[in-house]
Design a protein around this motif. Structure first.
Motif, PDB file in Angstrom:
ATOM      1  N   PRO A   1       0.900  -1.269   0.223  1.00 12.72           N
ATOM      2  CA  PRO A   1      -0.052  -0.003   0.137  1.00 12.72           C
ATOM      3  C   PRO A   1       0.915   1.182  -0.061  1.00 12.72           C
ATOM      4  CG  PRO A   1      -0.469  -1.439   1.890  1.00 12.72           C
ATOM      5  CD  PRO A   1       0.545  -2.123   0.899  1.00 12.72           C
ATOM      6  N   SER A   2       2.173   1.340   0.311  1.00 10.75           N
ATOM      7  CA  SER A   2       2.985   2.275   0.308  1.00 10.75           C
ATOM      8  C   SER A   2       3.498   2.565  -0.978  1.00 10.75           C
ATOM      9  CB  SER A   2       4.072   2.301   1.304  1.00 10.75           C
ATOM     10  OG  SER A   2       3.542   2.419   2.521  1.00 10.75           O
ATOM     11  N   ARG A   3       3.189   2.017  -1.983  1.00  7.16           N
ATOM     12  CA  ARG A   3       3.832   1.786  -3.303  1.00  7.16           C
ATOM     13  C   ARG A   3       2.750   1.788  -4.537  1.00  7.16           C
ATOM     14  NH1 ARG A   3       8.389  -2.715  -1.660  1.00  7.16           N
ATOM     15  NH2 ARG A   3       9.245  -1.325   0.073  1.00  7.16           N
ATOM     16  N   VAL A   4       3.194   2.650  -5.597  1.00  8.26           N
ATOM     17  CA  VAL A   4       2.244   2.978  -6.726  1.00  8.26           C
ATOM     18  C   VAL A   4       2.876   2.426  -7.895  1.00  8.26           C
ATOM     19  CG1 VAL A   4       0.953   4.833  -7.886  1.00  8.26           C
ATOM     20  CG2 VAL A   4       1.301   4.926  -5.522  1.00  8.26           C
ATOM     21  N   VAL A   5       2.527   1.415  -8.602  1.00 17.63           N
ATOM     22  CA  VAL A   5       2.991   1.031  -9.887  1.00 17.63           C
ATOM     23  C   VAL A   5       2.374   2.066 -10.876  1.00 17.63           C
ATOM     24  CG1 VAL A   5       2.727  -0.698 -11.696  1.00 17.63           C
ATOM     25  CG2 VAL A   5       2.598  -1.259  -9.238  1.00 17.63           C
ATOM     26  N   ILE A   6       3.316   2.401 -11.793  1.00 21.22           N
ATOM     27  CA  ILE A   6       3.390   3.149 -13.028  1.00 21.22           C
ATOM     28  C   ILE A   6       3.760   2.427 -14.314  1.00 21.22           C
ATOM     29  CG2 ILE A   6       4.193   5.228 -14.339  1.00 21.22           C
ATOM     30  CD1 ILE A   6       2.605   5.837 -11.520  1.00 21.22           C
ATOM     31  N   LEU A   7       2.749   1.938 -15.117  1.00 20.76           N
ATOM     32  CA  LEU A   7       2.765   1.174 -16.341  1.00 20.76           C
ATOM     33  C   LEU A   7       3.266   2.304 -17.394  1.00 20.76           C
ATOM     34  CD1 LEU A   7       0.032  -1.573 -15.741  1.00 20.76           C
ATOM     35  CD2 LEU A   7       2.832  -1.717 -15.053  1.00 20.76           C
ATOM     36  N   LEU A   8       4.057   2.004 -18.410  1.00 22.50           N
ATOM     37  CA  LEU A   8       4.250   2.929 -19.241  1.00 22.50           C
ATOM     38  C   LEU A   8       3.254   3.274 -20.362  1.00 22.50           C
ATOM     39  CD1 LEU A   8       7.847   1.900 -20.599  1.00 22.50           C
ATOM     40  CD2 LEU A   8       7.134   3.582 -19.085  1.00 22.50           C
ATOM     41  N   ASP A   9       2.096   2.294 -20.387  1.00 18.89           N
ATOM     42  CA  ASP A   9       1.045   2.303 -21.339  1.00 18.89           C
ATOM     43  C   ASP A   9      -0.266   2.935 -20.629  1.00 18.89           C
ATOM     44  OD1 ASP A   9       0.378   0.311 -20.000  1.00 18.89           O
ATOM     45  OD2 ASP A   9      -0.135  -1.061 -21.718  1.00 18.89           O
ATOM     46  N   SER A  10      -0.055   3.396 -19.382  1.00 19.64           N
ATOM     47  CA  SER A  10      -1.169   4.205 -18.517  1.00 19.64           C
ATOM     48  C   SER A  10      -1.134   5.571 -18.693  1.00 19.64           C
ATOM     49  CB  SER A  10      -0.916   3.570 -17.233  1.00 19.64           C
ATOM     50  OG  SER A  10       0.083   4.267 -16.574  1.00 19.64           O
ATOM     51  N   PRO A  11      -2.328   6.268 -18.325  1.00 21.34           N
ATOM     52  CA  PRO A  11      -2.300   7.567 -18.483  1.00 21.34           C
ATOM     53  C   PRO A  11      -1.046   8.140 -17.590  1.00 21.34           C
ATOM     54  CG  PRO A  11      -4.422   7.048 -18.034  1.00 21.34           C
ATOM     55  CD  PRO A  11      -3.464   5.674 -18.191  1.00 21.34           C
ATOM     56  N   GLU A  12      -0.858   7.574 -16.389  1.00 20.95           N
ATOM     57  CA  GLU A  12       0.395   8.169 -15.512  1.00 20.95           C
ATOM     58  C   GLU A  12       1.654   7.647 -16.447  1.00 20.95           C
ATOM     59  OE1 GLU A  12      -1.779   5.723 -14.331  1.00 20.95           O
ATOM     60  OE2 GLU A  12      -3.018   6.720 -12.692  1.00 20.95           O
ATOM     61  N   GLY A  13       1.768   6.640 -16.947  1.00 23.97           N
ATOM     62  CA  GLY A  13       3.170   6.462 -17.572  1.00 23.97           C
ATOM     63  C   GLY A  13       3.451   7.134 -18.874  1.00 23.97           C
ATOM     64  N   THR A  14       2.333   7.674 -19.445  1.00 23.81           N
ATOM     65  CA  THR A  14       2.666   8.603 -20.755  1.00 23.81           C
ATOM     66  C   THR A  14       3.367   9.487 -20.729  1.00 23.81           C
ATOM     67  OG1 THR A  14       0.486   7.324 -21.529  1.00 23.81           O
ATOM     68  CG2 THR A  14       1.421   9.355 -22.798  1.00 23.81           C
ATOM     69  N   GLY A  15       2.998  10.399 -19.602  1.00 25.29           N
ATOM     70  CA  GLY A  15       3.723  11.610 -19.438  1.00 25.29           C
ATOM     71  C   GLY A  15       4.999  11.714 -18.419  1.00 25.29           C
TER      72      GLY A  15
ATOM     73  N   LYS B   1      11.458   5.055 -18.542  1.00 24.64           N
ATOM     74  CA  LYS B   1      11.468   4.004 -19.686  1.00 24.64           C
ATOM     75  C   LYS B   1      11.157   2.679 -19.770  1.00 24.64           C
ATOM     76  CE  LYS B   1      15.583   6.777 -21.239  1.00 24.64           C
ATOM     77  NZ  LYS B   1      16.895   6.966 -21.462  1.00 24.64           N
ATOM     78  N   LEU B   2      10.813   2.348 -18.395  1.00 23.46           N
ATOM     79  CA  LEU B   2      10.348   1.025 -17.938  1.00 23.46           C
ATOM     80  C   LEU B   2       9.297   1.130 -16.984  1.00 23.46           C
ATOM     81  CD1 LEU B   2      13.719  -0.590 -17.112  1.00 23.46           C
ATOM     82  CD2 LEU B   2      12.581  -1.003 -19.117  1.00 23.46           C
ATOM     83  N   ASP B   3       8.466  -0.030 -17.019  1.00 24.62           N
ATOM     84  CA  ASP B   3       7.069   0.141 -15.900  1.00 24.62           C
ATOM     85  C   ASP B   3       8.054   0.284 -14.708  1.00 24.62           C
ATOM     86  OD1 ASP B   3       5.334  -0.420 -17.896  1.00 24.62           O
ATOM     87  OD2 ASP B   3       5.502  -2.737 -17.563  1.00 24.62           O
ATOM     88  N   SER B   4       7.454   0.922 -13.664  1.00 20.44           N
ATOM     89  CA  SER B   4       8.304   1.397 -12.459  1.00 20.44           C
ATOM     90  C   SER B   4       7.151   1.252 -11.194  1.00 20.44           C
ATOM     91  CB  SER B   4       8.767   2.318 -12.652  1.00 20.44           C
ATOM     92  OG  SER B   4       9.839   2.594 -13.884  1.00 20.44           O
TER      93      SER B   4
ATOM     94  N   LYS C   1       6.223  14.069 -15.974  1.00 24.45           N
ATOM     95  CA  LYS C   1       5.499  14.494 -14.660  1.00 24.45           C
ATOM     96  C   LYS C   1       4.288  13.486 -14.475  1.00 24.45           C
ATOM     97  CE  LYS C   1       2.911  18.550 -12.896  1.00 24.45           C
ATOM     98  NZ  LYS C   1       3.912  18.713 -11.783  1.00 24.45           N
ATOM     99  N   ILE C   2       3.946  13.108 -13.108  1.00 25.89           N
ATOM    100  CA  ILE C   2       2.700  12.489 -12.839  1.00 25.89           C
ATOM    101  C   ILE C   2       1.637  13.546 -12.636  1.00 25.89           C
ATOM    102  CG2 ILE C   2       1.614  11.030 -11.200  1.00 25.89           C
ATOM    103  CD1 ILE C   2       3.694   9.387 -12.657  1.00 25.89           C
ATOM    104  N   ASN C   3       0.661  13.750 -13.417  1.00 25.32           N
ATOM    105  CA  ASN C   3      -0.415  14.663 -13.288  1.00 25.32           C
ATOM    106  C   ASN C   3      -1.440  14.446 -12.096  1.00 25.32           C
ATOM    107  OD1 ASN C   3       0.472  16.766 -15.073  1.00 25.32           O
ATOM    108  ND2 ASN C   3       0.038  15.215 -16.551  1.00 25.32           N
TER     109      ASN C   3
END
Length: 139
Positions: A67-81, A85-88, A109-111
């Protein structure tokens, strides 16, 4: 000299939600390396100190599912901007106070910071039922 000026400019322009390249200490606290991090502090905090609060970002997806961590996938809205370079995974349980000279560039940026805010609340034990002692009321 130009590198120093450039870092100063980046620091002056850095805002909450920016993904930056930062000198992050390793767990041995002796060595460090440049890696991506997420600026989590309030814009215009104005502490008078040349530092910025940054959460570590890792591409090690085994660090997800907490719960203290947030996944950012490159093909997601968060990942796009994001400029990543990698899912993180953004690790709000691994935060540093970085001196402005430790910020080297801004990737992106994460909007929408809502998931980050929820993860930070978990990391710091904050929740919506917490009492606001400063203003003498409950949330």
């Amino acid at each position: 000299m130009i590198g120093t000026d450039r870092r100063w400019i980046f620091t002056m322009l850095i805002k909450r939600g920016d993904i930056v390249q930062v000198l992050f200490p390793n767990s041995d606290l002796v060595s460090s390396k440049r890696r991506p991090g997420l600026v989590i502090q309030k814009d215009d905090l104005n502490t008078g100190m040349p530092q910025i609060l940054v959460a570590m970002i890792t591409s090690n997806m085994n660090r997800a599912n907490h719960p203290s961590r947030v996944v950012i996938l490159l093909d997601s809205p968060e990942g796009t901007g994001s400029g990543l370079k990698l899912d993180s995974v953004i690790m709000t349980d691994n935060i540093i106070t970085a001196h402005k000279n430790q910020i080297y560039s801004v990737y992106g940026k994460i909007n929408d910071m809502q998931k980050i805010d929820n993860a930070l609340k978990h990391s710091f034990g904050l929740n919506e039922d917490a009492e606001d002692f400063e203003n003498g009321k409950s949330n």
